[in-house]
Write an enzyme that holds these catalytic residues in place. Structure first.
Site, mmCIF file in Angstrom:
data_model
loop_
_atom_site.group_PDB
_atom_site.id
_atom_site.type_symbol
_atom_site.label_atom_id
_atom_site.label_comp_id
_atom_site.label_asym_id
_atom_site.label_seq_id
_atom_site.Cartn_x
_atom_site.Cartn_y
_atom_site.Cartn_z
ATOM 1 C CG ASP A 137 -2.403 -0.940 1.027
ATOM 2 O OD1 ASP A 137 -2.661 -1.298 -0.188
ATOM 3 O OD2 ASP A 137 -2.899 -0.769 1.874
ATOM 4 C CG ASP A 196 2.032 -6.237 10.757
ATOM 5 O OD1 ASP A 196 1.712 -6.710 10.108
ATOM 6 O OD2 ASP A 196 2.332 -5.665 12.087
ATOM 7 C CG ASP A 198 7.546 -4.085 12.198
ATOM 8 O OD1 ASP A 198 7.278 -5.234 11.594
ATOM 9 O OD2 ASP A 198 7.734 -3.420 13.063
ATOM 10 C CG ASP A 290 -5.035 -6.821 15.852
ATOM 11 O OD1 ASP A 290 -6.578 -5.994 16.235
ATOM 12 O OD2 ASP A 290 -4.225 -6.709 16.612
#
Length: 322
Positions: A137, A196, A198, A290
């Protein structure tokens, strides 16, 4: 004093008396409101605060007792749920392994995109039974090009990797994950794991987590533990690590050990795709997508497993501490 002077003093005296009377009236009303409305409300608020403090103390005490029992009894997840190592089947070949989708949502991740994509592509799993899906994105065209080139590089090495972009950022991360599941090739997949940008999983992540689903059809989520790579970067990272350690080692462990509800952490977990769909899929109506999905899936009867032995490393981006 003349009659004219007396007449001129009457309005001033009336005004002063009116002001004094109004002040007294307001004071009386305030005392009555304070006595009959404000004080009872404050008393109720104090009672609620004390009640919530007691409830919080009981919760902490309960968690402390449960986690002590768990540690002393050695109630590991593989003892509570059936777990057997995935093995090759000579007759079935790789088809004995379930199809897994790996989603990596990204947004202008210049510092970590190579590490996260590389870690996902290095997962040990039959190459024809895994799809890496990079959901980019990014709004920076330079970063977007870098991520796409990285995906093309891994694709040239034989990795089944898909680079997916959207024309908008509706729903942000939840919207990206939702759109990612709409692609036709996802219909082949049984499970989806989310990292994610990271986060870096170990190569054996799927071999440790997928067996919980294979042998326990009621399990809808397997949550792994987060672990800072550079926890000693600064005071902020050390404090964050302590907070995360309590969350995972106590809160998540207690929930999983007692077969109770605990939330999905948004990353470093594996979902059964059927559980996501039965729960209604990702919703972009909230920024805590989540937890929202976890609550809906739990209400549908799906069980969650937290496995602290599976660690997924999180990279604290350099420069944040400066």
């Amino acid at each position: 004093m003349s009659n004219m002077d007396l007449v001129s003093l009457i309005p001033e005296t009336v005004l002063r008396l009116t002001k004094d009377g109004l002040t007294q009236e307001i004071g009386l009303i305030w005392r009555q409101m304070r006595e009959f409305i404000l004080i009872p409300i404050l008393n109720i608020a104090v009672f609620l605060c004390l009640t919530m403090s007691v409830m919080l103390f009981i919760e902490r005490l309960y968690m402390g007792v449960v986690i002590l029992i768990v540690k002393l009894s050695g109630r590991k997840p593989e003892k509570r749920y059936k777990w057997e190592e995935m093995k090759d089947d000579v007759e079935l070949g790789n088809s004995s392994y379930p199809m897994v989708l790996v989603q990596i949502p990204m947004y202008n991740e210049k510092e970590v995109y190579q590490l996260s994509i590389g870690a996902a592509c290095a997962l040990s799993w039959p190459s024809d039974r895994i799809i890496i899906q990079v959901l980019d994105d990014s709004t920076d065209p330079v970063i977007k090009d870098l991520v796409e080139v990285e995906c093309q590089m891994w694709a040239s090495k034989g990795i089944n990797i898909k680079y997916e972009i959207r024309s908008n950022r509706n729903g942000y991360k939840a919207g990206a994950l939702k759109e990612g599941l709409k692609h036709s090739y996802v219909d082949m997949c049984d499970f989806v794991t989310i990292f994610d940008a990271d986060f870096q999983p170990d190569p054996d992540f799927l071999y440790k987590s997928i067996p919980y689903f294979v042998h326990n059809p009621e399990v809808g989520l397997v949550q792994a533990r987060w672990k800072f790579v550079n926890a000693n970067e600064c005071l902020m990272t050390r404090v964050q690590e302590m907070s995360l350690n309590y969350h995972f080692r106590v809160e998540q462990e207690v929930g999983s050990s007692t077969y109770a509800f605990f939330g999905f952490n948004g990353t470093a977990g594996v979902w059964r795709i059927a559980a996501i769909r039965e729960a209604g899929g990702w919703k972009d109506r909230t920024t805590v997508e989540d937890m929202d999905l976890a609550v809906r899936a739990s209400l549908k009867g799906w069980k969650f497993v937290y496995v602290g032995a599976i660690k997924v490393y999180i990279i604290f981006i350099p420069g944040v501490c400066s």
